[in-house]
Write a protein that holds these residues in place. Structure first.
Motif, mmCIF file in Angstrom:
data_model
loop_
_atom_site.group_PDB
_atom_site.id
_atom_site.type_symbol
_atom_site.label_atom_id
_atom_site.label_comp_id
_atom_site.label_asym_id
_atom_site.label_seq_id
_atom_site.Cartn_x
_atom_site.Cartn_y
_atom_site.Cartn_z
ATOM 1 N N ASP A 106 -15.696 34.201 48.040
ATOM 2 C CA ASP A 106 -14.595 34.988 47.469
ATOM 3 C C ASP A 106 -14.441 34.787 45.970
ATOM 4 O OD1 ASP A 106 -11.772 32.988 47.302
ATOM 5 O OD2 ASP A 106 -13.621 32.263 48.180
ATOM 6 N N THR A 107 -15.172 33.842 45.373
ATOM 7 C CA THR A 107 -15.058 33.551 43.948
ATOM 8 C C THR A 107 -16.222 34.175 43.195
ATOM 9 O OG1 THR A 107 -13.925 31.468 44.434
ATOM 10 C CG2 THR A 107 -14.872 31.703 42.222
ATOM 11 N N LYS A 108 -15.900 35.041 42.236
ATOM 12 C CA LYS A 108 -16.912 35.824 41.532
ATOM 13 C C LYS A 108 -17.915 34.947 40.788
ATOM 14 C CE LYS A 108 -18.695 39.701 39.944
ATOM 15 N NZ LYS A 108 -19.590 40.486 40.819
ATOM 16 N N GLU A 109 -17.448 33.886 40.139
ATOM 17 C CA GLU A 109 -18.386 33.052 39.391
ATOM 18 C C GLU A 109 -19.398 32.376 40.323
ATOM 19 O OE1 GLU A 109 -16.675 29.826 37.233
ATOM 20 O OE2 GLU A 109 -15.361 29.192 38.871
ATOM 21 N N ASN A 161 -19.270 39.294 47.183
ATOM 22 C CA ASN A 161 -18.054 38.677 46.648
ATOM 23 C C ASN A 161 -16.878 39.311 47.386
ATOM 24 O OD1 ASN A 161 -16.106 39.073 43.659
ATOM 25 N ND2 ASN A 161 -16.242 37.235 44.918
ATOM 26 N N ASP A 203 -13.278 40.143 49.032
ATOM 27 C CA ASP A 203 -11.871 40.126 48.624
ATOM 28 C C ASP A 203 -11.039 39.804 49.870
ATOM 29 O OD1 ASP A 203 -9.270 40.567 47.867
ATOM 30 O OD2 ASP A 203 -9.636 42.519 46.955
ATOM 31 N N THR A 206 -20.608 33.778 43.259
ATOM 32 C CA THR A 206 -21.614 34.782 43.635
ATOM 33 C C THR A 206 -22.490 35.138 42.433
ATOM 34 O OG1 THR A 206 -19.939 36.535 43.362
ATOM 35 C CG2 THR A 206 -20.361 35.755 45.597
ATOM 36 N N ASN A 207 -21.918 35.097 41.234
ATOM 37 C CA ASN A 207 -22.735 35.329 40.033
ATOM 38 C C ASN A 207 -23.815 34.260 39.908
ATOM 39 O OD1 ASN A 207 -21.266 37.581 39.324
ATOM 40 N ND2 ASN A 207 -20.072 36.574 37.735
ATOM 41 N N THR A 256 -25.687 38.902 47.359
ATOM 42 C CA THR A 256 -24.342 38.335 47.442
ATOM 43 C C THR A 256 -23.318 39.356 47.926
ATOM 44 O OG1 THR A 256 -23.830 38.888 45.122
ATOM 45 C CG2 THR A 256 -24.757 36.695 45.549
ATOM 46 N N SER A 285 -26.507 35.056 42.378
ATOM 47 C CA SER A 285 -27.230 36.277 41.985
ATOM 48 C C SER A 285 -28.291 35.997 40.927
ATOM 49 C CB SER A 285 -26.251 37.320 41.440
ATOM 50 O OG SER A 285 -25.413 37.822 42.449
#
Length: 202
Positions: free
Chosen positions: A166-169, A183, A185, A171-172, A181, A175
């Motif tokens: 759930d945390t974008k950093e 991400n 919500d 999954t970044n 991935t 990636s």
């Protein structure tokens, strides 16, 4: 084709209130030591400091707070674990179609709370081929070395792997190594809808 699915824990399976700890700590007093707090929290997540030392740090910030108050504030982030998510991962495990891995940034106090309050924790854990907690492997997301560790440990290919967090950093970070991935919500999406939401990968 996806052969391995790597799952986060918080806000993927167990619900979180990410503002709860700050809110509860603010009731114990005031502090402006936010940079030091972040550093210590991250150290605790990779097992670099012990639970007693972690509690002592917070008692230094909030000298009027008891050990129990500190622990309760720290664990306030943890909410419920909906049973339908357990059933989802159990069914997925029974099919033996994918290698299932859990990869979580967490710490001893949170896991102890989960073991004490989530009655089916062991059933949940047994669904996975591997169960990695940051404080046990001394690595944390979103750093590339934690993803490289999992890939190498299981001899899996990034393009055949899906990572859900759930945390974008986070999954970044995955990636950048070529891992697929999602991400998710947690306010609008549920892990049980994985094969609908990410149907293009399956």
């Amino acid at each position: 084709m996806i052969k391995t699915i790597i799952f986060d824990f918080g806000d993927v399976f167990i619900n979180l209130d990410k503002t709860a700890t700050i809110r509860e700590l603010s009731l114990l007093g005031k502090t402006s030591n936010f940079n030091e707090i972040e550093t210590v929290n991250n150290q605790y997540e990779i097992g670099a400091i012990t639970t007693p030392d972690f509690i002592r740090f917070y008692q230094g910030l909030y000298p009027k707070a008891s050990e129990k108050q500190i622990i309760n504030a720290w664990n306030a982030i943890l909410l419920d674990f909906p049973k339908h998510r357990l059933e989802f991962i159990q069914n997925l495990a029974k099919n033996h179609e994918y290698k299932l891995i859990l990869l979580s940034n967490t710490n001893e106090l949170h896991i102890n709370w989960i073991k004490e309050n989530i009655t089916f924790y062991n059933d949940f854990k047994s669904c996975f081929d591997a169960f990695y907690l940051s404080h046990q492997i001394q690595l944390r997301k979103p750093e590339s070395d934690i993803f490289e560790f999992v890939l190498q440990q299981h001899k899996i290919q990034p393009h055949e792997t899906l990572f859900i967090d759930d945390t974008k950093e986070n999954t970044n970070g995955a990636s950048r190594l070529g891992i697929h991935t999602w991400n998710n919500d947690p306010r609008q999406e549920d892990i049980t809808n994985l094969f609908t939401i990410k149907s293009d990968l399956f």
